[in-house]
Design an enzyme around this catalytic site. Structure first.
Site, PDB file in Angstrom:
ATOM      1  N   GLU A 297      54.803  30.380  45.848  1.00 52.69           N
ATOM      2  CA  GLU A 297      54.036  31.631  45.798  1.00 52.69           C
ATOM      3  C   GLU A 297      53.754  32.096  44.372  1.00 52.69           C
ATOM      4  O   GLU A 297      52.750  32.758  44.107  1.00 52.69           O
ATOM      5  CB  GLU A 297      54.779  32.745  46.547  1.00 52.69           C
ATOM      6  CG  GLU A 297      54.826  32.580  48.059  1.00 52.69           C
ATOM      7  CD  GLU A 297      56.012  31.715  48.498  1.00 52.69           C
ATOM      8  OE1 GLU A 297      56.701  31.186  47.612  1.00 52.69           O
ATOM      9  OE2 GLU A 297      56.209  31.558  49.711  1.00 52.69           O
ATOM     10  N   ASP A 339      24.435  17.348  19.674  1.00 52.15           N
ATOM     11  CA  ASP A 339      23.279  16.466  19.583  1.00 52.15           C
ATOM     12  C   ASP A 339      22.364  16.886  18.441  1.00 52.15           C
ATOM     13  O   ASP A 339      21.802  17.970  18.472  1.00 52.15           O
ATOM     14  CB  ASP A 339      22.514  16.497  20.908  1.00 52.15           C
ATOM     15  CG  ASP A 339      21.260  15.640  20.862  1.00 52.15           C
ATOM     16  OD1 ASP A 339      21.310  14.603  20.205  1.00 52.15           O
ATOM     17  OD2 ASP A 339      20.262  16.025  21.472  1.00 52.15           O
TER      18      ASP A 339
END
Length: 370
Positions: A297, A339
């Site tokens: 839990e 890039d």
């Protein structure tokens, strides 16, 4: 990437463009301005809309692990309180599970909501304007999102192009289209198209939203705004559901393992205990206790707390984390690649090392390269 050409009307003369868009070299009238906004839409790019409070709550409490805990708490409530005998009622298990769920989901909800609000405030602080001619010949600056099709835009060095434009006049006009193409080389634009191409980005008498003026001046007419622009079509293609990160995939796989264990263990324990003891209701309670025991839990609470601590540390370094789960993806990176020089960098290539295969400085490497 190819886009449809008809909307740009590259072959129309300036006069034909003015007639088509109810404009003139002096600018569009206020009457047609509102009509143009109604016909062609506002000059806004629709990104992923901010989630409503209900969607954020569902996201914070809707992961498989949390749903398992909620299900167990409901079942425990029925077996331990509602259907239990008067002296045997014990809601402690349900209460503990619900507290863990509320703390985990609530912390995530608060953290992501605050991050979203900070991000929106930062965006509101940025207002980009452009220079246009009004129909009375007056030159004025207006916010980019108030631009409409037919507006006459005046461009100069440093300006961001506010919409897709057809060049009417130009002088030494060079434009950087790296935001759309990734290419750092500037492109010269002219009044008339000088190339034959099916790709709009190659045409020299068109300028596109999201690009910027490097040098020169120009007068242009707006031919597309908002989501009708090439930039808008790219943004629209990116407005898709995001794939789960490796972290989310891992959490989901753990949840599925727990579900499988419970689907196997709980019925077996229930049947065996029921046949051996003869008390089927007690057997059901015992089987549910097994399911609760199989489920950690505290795990969602621990995960959310750790991610929140990291989020606050990142905030101290001026980094806004809008989605807590993305922290794991950020930390899992070994190498970050971008890039092309110029899109996100200073557009300057610097030689920092010249290493041989042993990782040592070697000038012979330069001879091989150059």
């Amino acid at each position: 990437m190819l886009f449809s050409l008809p909307k740009f009307k590259i072959s129309l003369s300036p006069q034909e463009l003015f007639e088509k868009y109810n404009s003139s070299i002096s600018g569009i009238t206020e009457e047609y301005r509102e009509e143009s906004r109604e016909n062609f839409g506002e000059n806004k790019i629709q990104t992923n809309k901010r989630k409503s409070i209900f969607e954020r709550i569902a996201s914070a409490f809707g992961d498989p692990f949390t749903l398992i805990l909620i299900s167990l708490s409901i079942i425990s409530l029925f077996t331990g309180v509602i259907f239990a005998e008067e002296g045997d009622k014990n809601p402690i298990t349900s209460i503990i599970i619900i507290i863990m769920v509320l703390m985990s989901g609530g912390l995530r909800l608060i953290q992501e909501t605050k991050s979203g609000q900070v991000s929106e405030k930062l965006l509101e602080m940025i207002e980009t304007t452009c220079t246009i001619r009004k129909d009375n010949g007056q030159v004025t600056e207006i916010p980019i999102d108030e631009i409409v099709v037919g507006d006459i835009v005046l461009l100069s060095a440093g300006d961001m192009i506010p919409a897709d434009l057809r060049i009417l006049e130009s002088k030494d006009l060079f434009v950087s289209q790296s935001a759309l193409t990734g290419e750092s080389m500037t492109v010269e634009k002219f009044k008339d198209n000088t190339v034959e191409s099916n790709a709009p980005l190659d045409l020299t008498n068109l300028a596109f939203m999201g690009t910027n003026i490097i040098s020169g001046t120009a007068v242009a007419i707006v031919v597309a705004t908002g989501m009708d622009t090439i930039f808008g079509s790219i943004a629209n293609s990116l407005n898709t559901e995001k794939e789960n990160t490796s972290f989310e995939t891992g959490i989901n796989s753990v949840s599925m393992i727990l579900i499988r264990f419970m689907l196997i263990m709980v019925p077996i324990v229930f049947v065996i205990t029921g046949f051996t003891k003869g008390h089927w209701f007690d057997s059901l309670i015992f089987a549910i206790s097994i399911a609760v025991g199989l489920t950690p839990e505290m795990l969602p609470m621990i995960i959310t707390s750790c991610l929140s601590v990291v989020s606050m540390e990142m905030a101290k370094k001026k980094v806004i984390i809008k989605n807590l789960n993305s922290i794991q993806s950020l930390g899992a990176m070994n190498v970050l690649c971008t890039d092309k020089t110029g899109t996100l960098t200073e557009d300057k290539i610097v030689l920092q090392y010249h290493l041989d295969i042993n990782g040592e400085d070697n000038t012979r490497v330069l001879d091989m390269v150059f």
